[in-house]
Design an enzyme around this catalytic site. Sequence first.
Site, PDB file in Angstrom:
ATOM      1  N   GLU A   1       0.834  -1.221   0.000  1.00  0.00           N
ATOM      2  CA  GLU A   1       0.000   0.000   0.000  1.00  0.00           C
ATOM      3  C   GLU A   1       0.860   1.260   0.000  1.00  0.00           C
ATOM      4  O   GLU A   1       0.518   2.267  -0.633  1.00  0.00           O
ATOM      5  CB  GLU A   1      -0.910  -0.023   1.245  1.00  0.00           C
ATOM      6  CG  GLU A   1      -1.812   1.182   1.427  1.00  0.00           C
ATOM      7  CD  GLU A   1      -2.863   1.329   0.333  1.00  0.00           C
ATOM      8  OE1 GLU A   1      -3.777   0.502   0.284  1.00  0.00           O
ATOM      9  OE2 GLU A   1      -2.734   2.261  -0.479  1.00  0.00           O
TER      10      GLU A   1
ATOM     11  N   ASP B   1      10.098   8.148 -10.997  1.00  0.00           N
ATOM     12  CA  ASP B   1       9.317   7.789  -9.804  1.00  0.00           C
ATOM     13  C   ASP B   1       7.829   7.644 -10.165  1.00  0.00           C
ATOM     14  O   ASP B   1       7.182   6.659  -9.798  1.00  0.00           O
ATOM     15  CB  ASP B   1       9.515   8.871  -8.734  1.00  0.00           C
ATOM     16  CG  ASP B   1       8.700   8.613  -7.490  1.00  0.00           C
ATOM     17  OD1 ASP B   1       9.110   7.763  -6.680  1.00  0.00           O
ATOM     18  OD2 ASP B   1       7.644   9.247  -7.319  1.00  0.00           O
TER      19      ASP B   1
ATOM     20  N   LYS C   1       5.215   4.224 -10.205  1.00  0.00           N
ATOM     21  CA  LYS C   1       3.915   4.196  -9.539  1.00  0.00           C
ATOM     22  C   LYS C   1       2.784   3.879 -10.515  1.00  0.00           C
ATOM     23  O   LYS C   1       1.865   3.127 -10.173  1.00  0.00           O
ATOM     24  CB  LYS C   1       3.675   5.531  -8.829  1.00  0.00           C
ATOM     25  CG  LYS C   1       4.612   5.698  -7.623  1.00  0.00           C
ATOM     26  CD  LYS C   1       4.630   7.131  -7.124  1.00  0.00           C
ATOM     27  CE  LYS C   1       5.453   7.289  -5.863  1.00  0.00           C
ATOM     28  NZ  LYS C   1       5.646   8.723  -5.532  1.00  0.00           N
TER      29      LYS C   1
ATOM     30  N   GLY D   1       6.318  11.565   2.877  1.00  0.00           N
ATOM     31  CA  GLY D   1       6.461  12.006   4.254  1.00  0.00           C
ATOM     32  C   GLY D   1       6.549  10.808   5.177  1.00  0.00           C
ATOM     33  O   GLY D   1       5.930   9.772   4.946  1.00  0.00           O
TER      34      GLY D   1
END
Lengths: 403, 403
Positions: free
Chosen positions: B124, B196, B200, B298
């Site tokens: 996830e 990146d 994804k 983050g």
Amino acid sequence: MVKVAILGFGTVGSGVAEVLTKNNAHIEEKVHNSVQLKYILDVRDFPDSPFGDKIIHDFALIENDPEINVVVETIGGARIAKEFTERALRAGKSVVTSNKELVATHGYDLMQLAKEHDVSYLFEASVGGGIPIIRPLSQCLAANELTEICGILNGTTNYILTRMIKAGLSFDAALKEAQQNGYAEQDPTADIEGHDACRKICILGSLAFGRHIYPGQVPTEGITRVTLADVAYADACGRKVKLLGRAIRREDGRVMAYVAPHLVDGSAPLASVEAVFNAITVKGDAIGDVMFYGPGAGKLPTASAVVADVMDAAKHLKTRKYMSWGPGGDDVTTPPDGLESAWYVRAEAGTDAVRAAFGEVDFLARSGAPAGETAFLTAAMTRPALDGKLAGMKALSVIRILD
Amino acid sequence: MVKVAILGFGTVGSGVAEVLTKNNAHIEEKVHNSVQLKYILDVRDFPDSPFGDKIIHDFALIENDPEINVVVETIGGARIAKEFTERALRAGKSVVTSNKELVATHGYDLMQLAKEHDVSYLFEASVGGGIPIIRPLSQCLAANELTEICGILNGTTNYILTRMIKAGLSFDAALKEAQQNGYAEQDPTADIEGHDACRKICILGSLAFGRHIYPGQVPTEGITRVTLADVAYADACGRKVKLLGRAIRREDGRVMAYVAPHLVDGSAPLASVEAVFNAITVKGDAIGDVMFYGPGAGKLPTASAVVADVMDAAKHLKTRKYMSWGPGGDDVTTPPDGLESAWYVRAEAGTDAVRAAFGEVDFLARSGAPAGETAFLTAAMTRPALDGKLAGMKALSVIRILD
């Protein structure tokens, strides 16, 4: 082999039959099992429907058929739907529902009953139509201590507000248009008075904070008092009027849940949610803010959420799904009286009287304002403090500003 | 009793340790089991960390400890992380990861290996930081035939574009600011060149369409060629420049996946996604459009997604989680050459030459444009058709417009 019965062949029920049939190959591949629709219960016959041969009129046929493992309840309301749900769970069948009224008023009891009979009671479709929110709340965000749920939970009122904002329609004209377009019921009370949003914030808050929050514990205000003057003043300060349902967990564990119109900053993601779309923001200690956005109602979106639950129940016939949703009680909620916000006020008062009561405030202007009308934004304060300051004034509109 | 080992004590790994510890009571209540962090593998020692006593340096300790049921891999890259993941799965431990490179390049093989050993491989946190997207895609939207995934998948580039749009910074200045604020690496290549985002969209597309899409199959363009002139012209036509990853399923089953800057209409929900936030839209046949929005990276948001997977693995120690993600192959993807869009073009050309090539187009204006610069929006056409019409012109910028 999973056999499904649908209770109620209305908009959502017929959508479920359609999605189960149309996407059957795809569904069976994902479930690793055969999934077949066996019965549709309705009082009416549907001789011209492709599903006409599945229509039955006697719930006992479903209840007593050991082949049926999953029952889809799309009847609505909390009476016959409750009876059938209880009987299905007692008969060892998992129940999937889109019925927000039943979940909001009896969710805890029905989940307990499901637990006793080792089956699932699933209700992804009860909030936000097809938007995945129940499962993300109970699973994906499970590592977080959640602190707030806030959302645009009712498509009808959001449509009306959007038309007031964008087309300058009055509330009455926008409501009429919504009815003509099928976005509002002929009796629109449940939507425009906020009851529908109230049920949904009850479900979301119960799930997020782990105790049942009942509709009667949630102060609820709809949009019937929002005027074009308010919409114009909101625009003048870069904000939009949105009906929000909120549930906020206080430090002491009590939940402040309420439904009311708010002024939302124009650059906030919630402000860009228009027409019949819904959006739900969730705040957690680790995640910060996340938002889920999509069609809040509609036949196929809602059916898609129901069928996802059917698939989940089908995959977990032997391992029941847990939800952390404990019993309700007087200690669960507290009124939002202590919640400080800035406020928008429109009043019949002079600016001097406003300054005398509030000190310096931001006054707002709009074209065509009648003499004697004053609109302004206050500093952050609670509603009781605000009401104290407004005591000598005739307030026409009071709307909370979302931080 | 669930015992967890973390591989790599960097930003995400230390966040996972923190969330597992801080929210432990809450987590154990939801999992209905004890969940304890036992080891943290790193090459370094951390004598001053509260987790210092859990640091070990030898992976074999984890591999051979029968108490460990869940291994969290936050090492990154596809080399040592791959070896440890394989060894953990072979040792009968579920693996949870935030490693998008590893999932994008070896996801199918690792899921097969997990299947062989009857454990889970969960990821996830590999897309969208803390935004719940993998589980909603694989479960909540499972009743849909999905047709498109489109998203702002990289926070660094979205931050740079936001600063170019809002503060008028050049690409280089915005990148420097992002580096100073910790939003961009000292070597920003993987972000600004789109690698990146490519990884994804590979993960999301593989999951949505059921076959492994490899990074090498995905044409990828970053944002290094986007200029302030382009940002100004986009503004002039009410649009914003956004780097999007897209995966679109064609009628014949092939997937067009690519990463490139796009012009997005200012009123579209994706346009309001600013700074380091991510958002992912999903189109399905029943649901229509839904969008998931939140912090794309983050420490704590990403850790929150990792820990949700740990909890899921802990709840399903005996019932492995399936994902519908088949093997890759040459028949899975096709270049987006056939995808028709309107286009934004900035060229060194006169308006007559543009009209001669394109017929009537919408010309755009900006203040301070040098003589000879012409910017315009074309009708819908494929890229090869566009390139044909541009053949005689010096095109400075060519950006696809999102419908």
